[in-house]
Motif scaffolding. Structure first.
Motif, PDB file in Angstrom:
ATOM      1  N   PRO A   1      -2.975  -3.983   0.717  1.00  0.00           N
ATOM      2  CA  PRO A   1      -1.997  -2.934   1.020  1.00  0.00           C
ATOM      3  C   PRO A   1      -1.885  -1.880  -0.082  1.00  0.00           C
ATOM      4  O   PRO A   1      -1.739  -0.691   0.206  1.00  0.00           O
ATOM      5  CB  PRO A   1      -0.683  -3.703   1.173  1.00  0.00           C
ATOM      6  CG  PRO A   1      -1.089  -5.096   1.502  1.00  0.00           C
ATOM      7  CD  PRO A   1      -2.374  -5.332   0.771  1.00  0.00           C
ATOM      8  N   ALA A   2      -1.968  -2.315  -1.350  1.00  0.00           N
ATOM      9  CA  ALA A   2      -1.835  -1.370  -2.454  1.00  0.00           C
ATOM     10  C   ALA A   2      -3.017  -0.412  -2.516  1.00  0.00           C
ATOM     11  O   ALA A   2      -2.854   0.813  -2.575  1.00  0.00           O
ATOM     12  CB  ALA A   2      -1.693  -2.125  -3.779  1.00  0.00           C
ATOM     13  N   VAL A   3      -4.238  -0.957  -2.483  1.00  0.00           N
ATOM     14  CA  VAL A   3      -5.438  -0.137  -2.654  1.00  0.00           C
ATOM     15  C   VAL A   3      -5.753   0.647  -1.384  1.00  0.00           C
ATOM     16  O   VAL A   3      -5.882   1.877  -1.409  1.00  0.00           O
ATOM     17  CB  VAL A   3      -6.645  -1.002  -3.069  1.00  0.00           C
ATOM     18  CG1 VAL A   3      -7.903  -0.144  -3.174  1.00  0.00           C
ATOM     19  CG2 VAL A   3      -6.369  -1.693  -4.402  1.00  0.00           C
ATOM     20  N   LYS A   4      -5.873  -0.067  -0.257  1.00  0.00           N
ATOM     21  CA  LYS A   4      -6.217   0.610   0.995  1.00  0.00           C
ATOM     22  C   LYS A   4      -5.117   1.577   1.418  1.00  0.00           C
ATOM     23  O   LYS A   4      -5.388   2.658   1.949  1.00  0.00           O
ATOM     24  CB  LYS A   4      -6.487  -0.419   2.091  1.00  0.00           C
ATOM     25  CG  LYS A   4      -7.746  -1.255   1.848  1.00  0.00           C
ATOM     26  CD  LYS A   4      -7.966  -2.278   2.955  1.00  0.00           C
ATOM     27  CE  LYS A   4      -9.221  -3.118   2.699  1.00  0.00           C
ATOM     28  NZ  LYS A   4      -9.426  -4.141   3.745  1.00  0.00           N
ATOM     29  N   GLY A   5      -3.860   1.185   1.176  1.00  0.00           N
ATOM     30  CA  GLY A   5      -2.742   2.065   1.520  1.00  0.00           C
ATOM     31  C   GLY A   5      -2.757   3.354   0.727  1.00  0.00           C
ATOM     32  O   GLY A   5      -2.527   4.444   1.269  1.00  0.00           O
ATOM     33  N   THR A   6      -3.047   3.260  -0.558  1.00  0.00           N
ATOM     34  CA  THR A   6      -3.115   4.453  -1.406  1.00  0.00           C
ATOM     35  C   THR A   6      -4.227   5.382  -0.945  1.00  0.00           C
ATOM     36  O   THR A   6      -4.031   6.603  -0.830  1.00  0.00           O
ATOM     37  CB  THR A   6      -3.330   4.031  -2.877  1.00  0.00           C
ATOM     38  OG1 THR A   6      -2.187   3.291  -3.319  1.00  0.00           O
ATOM     39  CG2 THR A   6      -3.501   5.255  -3.774  1.00  0.00           C
ATOM     40  N   LEU A   7      -5.396   4.825  -0.656  1.00  0.00           N
ATOM     41  CA  LEU A   7      -6.513   5.653  -0.185  1.00  0.00           C
ATOM     42  C   LEU A   7      -6.214   6.248   1.187  1.00  0.00           C
ATOM     43  O   LEU A   7      -6.572   7.403   1.471  1.00  0.00           O
ATOM     44  CB  LEU A   7      -7.796   4.823  -0.154  1.00  0.00           C
ATOM     45  CG  LEU A   7      -8.306   4.376  -1.527  1.00  0.00           C
ATOM     46  CD1 LEU A   7      -9.527   3.470  -1.372  1.00  0.00           C
ATOM     47  CD2 LEU A   7      -8.654   5.579  -2.406  1.00  0.00           C
TER      48      LEU A   7
END
Length: 326
Positions: free
Chosen positions: A102-108
């Motif tokens: 959620p942190a990485v994919k959400g930011t992208l």
């Protein structure tokens, strides 16, 4: 009212820091598009809809960090985006699924929508966890934490610091994507955030204060650093208002001792408070959270006057009592 006529998207708007960002944006005249996972969940949204200016200048949008394109509608037409949405947990069962993805994919996901919508600037909420999680200095001296310091993903993995790993990987991915796509990105790195709550539920950092009120030492460390939620929220807004803002900004407070500074404030409300004598634990808090020297000159250059710990802690307790959370 600096924000009249300007539109800002705030992701994860029902969160602790994000709610204060929305509140201050509305007070400054901005129009706010706020993303939440479920706009119909009144427990998560009623405090936002009750804010001054919300009726005229706040609109809620449904968005999910893992759903590509779900932020598109909210971001389209915005001058600025403040991306705060991220899961917070120190005891995830499946860190990859619960925190890292959620942190990485959400930011992208958010940054891709910002690129398509030609947003002027993106402000990302990162954390001190993306700065201080690395091997200590070999000569035994205290580390100095400033905006050039990054956490080491390998150290995070070795120590099973999954939240720190998620924040580090998300920030690293954001910087790389911003450089490759010519996105104007500014990053905020706050420490442990306390201060008044706007919603009637506990988040992780204010939960630490509830632990202290109950006579516990949640970090089993005897000393803490706190930063005020109002200062953190204002720093995000200053970062969109000051065209010269750039790079990362540490927002953190000085070390305060549990059996001195903190106990003194809490005894004003709870005269019989007594902290249990607990052994210092390992695991998440094997990481030395407080002995590093912190530099906050850069965030002060945005015009932020950091609130004294005593004021923040006192206001936190008053707010918790008012919301019947203690």
């Amino acid at each position: 009212m600096d924000g009249v006529g300007k539109v800002v998207c705030v992701t994860g708007a029902s969160g602790y820091v994000a709610s204060w960002i929305v509140k201050l944006l509305l007070l400054r005249g901005y129009t706010v598009r706020a993303t939440v996972r479920d706009p119909n969940d009144q427990k998560k949204t009623e405090h936002l809809l009750a804010l001054d200016g919300a009726k005229e200048r706040l609109k809620l949008f449904k968005a999910d960090l893992l759903e590509e394109g779900s932020f598109e509608e909210a971001i389209n037409g915005c001058s600025y985006v403040i991306h705060t949405a991220t899961p917070v947990s120190l005891d995830a069962v499946d860190p990859q699924a619960e925190l890292i993805d959620p942190a990485v994919k959400g930011t992208l996901n958010v940054l891709k929508s910002c690129k398509r919508s030609l947003v002027n600037r993106v402000v990302l909420t990162s954390s001190m966890a993306a700065i201080i999680a690395h091997d200590p200095c070999p000569n035994g001296t205290n580390d100095v934490a400033d905006e050039t310091t990054f956490s080491d993903p390998k150290f995070c993995e070795k120590k099973k610091l999954w939240y720190a790993l998620a924040k580090t990987l998300a920030e690293n991915a954001a910087w790389e994507h911003a450089r490759d796509n010519e996105i104007d990105l500014v990053v905020m790195n706050p420490g442990l955030v306390i201060g008044p709550v706007l919603h009637a539920s506990l988040n992780f950092s204010v939960g630490v204060v509830v632990g202290l009120i109950n006579g516990k030492d949640p970090f089993n460390s005897g000393q803490y650093r706190f930063v005020d939620v109002r200062d953190v929220a204002l720093a995000h807004i200053k970062a969109i208002e000051d065209s010269a803002a750039s790079g990362r900004y540490i927002i953190d407070g000085p070390v305060v001792k549990l059996n001195d500074d903190i106990e003194k404030v809490l005894r004003e409300f709870y005269p019989d408070l007594c902290f249990a004598d607990e052994k210092k634990n390992v695991g998440m808090f094997e990481l030395d959270l407080v002995t590093y020297k912190v530099r906050v000159e850069k965030v002060k250059s945005l015009g932020i006057e950091l609130t004294p710990m005593e004021t923040s802690l006192r206001d936190t307790v008053l707010s918790l009592k008012e919301k019947c959370l203690v």
